[in-house]
Design an enzyme around this catalytic site. Structure first.
Site, PDB file in Angstrom:
ATOM      1  N   SER A 219       0.877  -1.164   0.000  1.00 20.71           N
ATOM      2  CA  SER A 219       0.000   0.000   0.000  1.00 20.71           C
ATOM      3  C   SER A 219       0.911   1.210   0.000  1.00 20.71           C
ATOM      4  O   SER A 219       2.109   1.092   0.287  1.00 20.71           O
ATOM      5  CB  SER A 219      -0.861  -0.022   1.274  1.00 20.71           C
ATOM      6  OG  SER A 219      -1.425   1.244   1.525  1.00 20.71           O
TER       7      SER A 219
ATOM      8  N   TYR B 140      -2.033  -0.345  10.837  1.00 20.50           N
ATOM      9  CA  TYR B 140      -2.040  -0.780   9.440  1.00 20.50           C
ATOM     10  C   TYR B 140      -0.712  -0.418   8.783  1.00 20.50           C
ATOM     11  O   TYR B 140      -0.096  -1.248   8.097  1.00 20.50           O
ATOM     12  CB  TYR B 140      -3.215  -0.127   8.706  1.00 20.50           C
ATOM     13  CG  TYR B 140      -3.313  -0.503   7.252  1.00 20.50           C
ATOM     14  CD1 TYR B 140      -3.690  -1.791   6.866  1.00 20.50           C
ATOM     15  CD2 TYR B 140      -3.043   0.429   6.257  1.00 20.50           C
ATOM     16  CE1 TYR B 140      -3.792  -2.142   5.529  1.00 20.50           C
ATOM     17  CE2 TYR B 140      -3.145   0.093   4.909  1.00 20.50           C
ATOM     18  CZ  TYR B 140      -3.525  -1.188   4.559  1.00 20.50           C
ATOM     19  OH  TYR B 140      -3.620  -1.529   3.232  1.00 20.50           O
TER      20      TYR B 140
ATOM     21  N   LYS C 253       2.178  -2.911   7.064  1.00 16.90           N
ATOM     22  CA  LYS C 253       2.599  -2.799   5.673  1.00 16.90           C
ATOM     23  C   LYS C 253       4.078  -2.422   5.564  1.00 16.90           C
ATOM     24  O   LYS C 253       4.760  -2.835   4.617  1.00 16.90           O
ATOM     25  CB  LYS C 253       1.713  -1.799   4.920  1.00 16.90           C
ATOM     26  CG  LYS C 253       0.286  -2.301   4.725  1.00 16.90           C
ATOM     27  CD  LYS C 253       0.249  -3.607   3.937  1.00 16.90           C
ATOM     28  CE  LYS C 253      -1.171  -4.064   3.663  1.00 16.90           C
ATOM     29  NZ  LYS C 253      -1.203  -5.220   2.749  1.00 16.90           N
TER      30      LYS C 253
END
Length: 168
Positions: free
Chosen positions: A133, A146, A150
């Site tokens: 991402s 998050y 990632k």
């Protein structure tokens, strides 16, 4: 293997691989979604199989490689696409949020790569694609956990690249 293949980016990747002649092992948590994608691939003349896999469960991830080898006899491409996020201020987050996102977004792909590499090396050319991402290299407010997951995936991918690059 395409994880998170039941919908969204994973579905699109699986359909494209099948369109280009690949036999695709579809993996996700939702059997109904997987069966629908398999149906789309088979209707278009492609070959696919599916297995329910929870990327947060190590045994499930290990079994995914075994099932793929039993079904297709080889492994050429691994697409780690499955992932999820829980968003909000860090002060309102819980350790269980951290554990769940790290399990699916970082540990799951690590486990799948670890289990797949020996089989991928048997092929003259093979591929691992780990879907990250923009937060793999940036950070945004209310996405701390998050982002951490990632970033972990991105770092692991850079290191793994150096380990397997000479093996094609």
């Amino acid at each position: 293997i395409v994880t998170g293949a039941g919908r969204g980016i994973g579905r699109a990747i699986a359909l494209s691989l099948a369109e280009h002649g690949c036999s695709v092992m579809l993996a996700a948590r939702s059997e109904g979604e997987l069966n629908a994608v398999r149906g789309e691939i088979e209707t278009a003349g492609g070959k696919a199989a599916c297995t329910v896999c929870d990327m947060g469960d190590e045994a499930s991830v290990v079994a995914l490689v075994s099932v793929t080898l039993e079904t297709f006899g080889r492994l050429d491409v691994l697409v780690n696409n499955a992932g999820f996020g829980i968003y909000g201020p860090m002060e309102h987050s819980h350790t269980s949020d951290w554990d769940a996102m790290m399990a699916v977004n970082a540990r799951g792909p690590y486990t799948l790569c670890r289990e797949a590499v020996a089989h991928l090396r048997k092929q003259p050319i093979s591929y691992i694609v780990n879907i990250g991402s923009v937060v793999s290299i940036k950070g945004y407010a209310k996405q701390a956990i998050y982002t951490a997951s990632k970033h972990a995936l991105h770092g692991m991918t850079k290191a793994l690249t150096r380990e397997v690059q000479s093996d094609n």
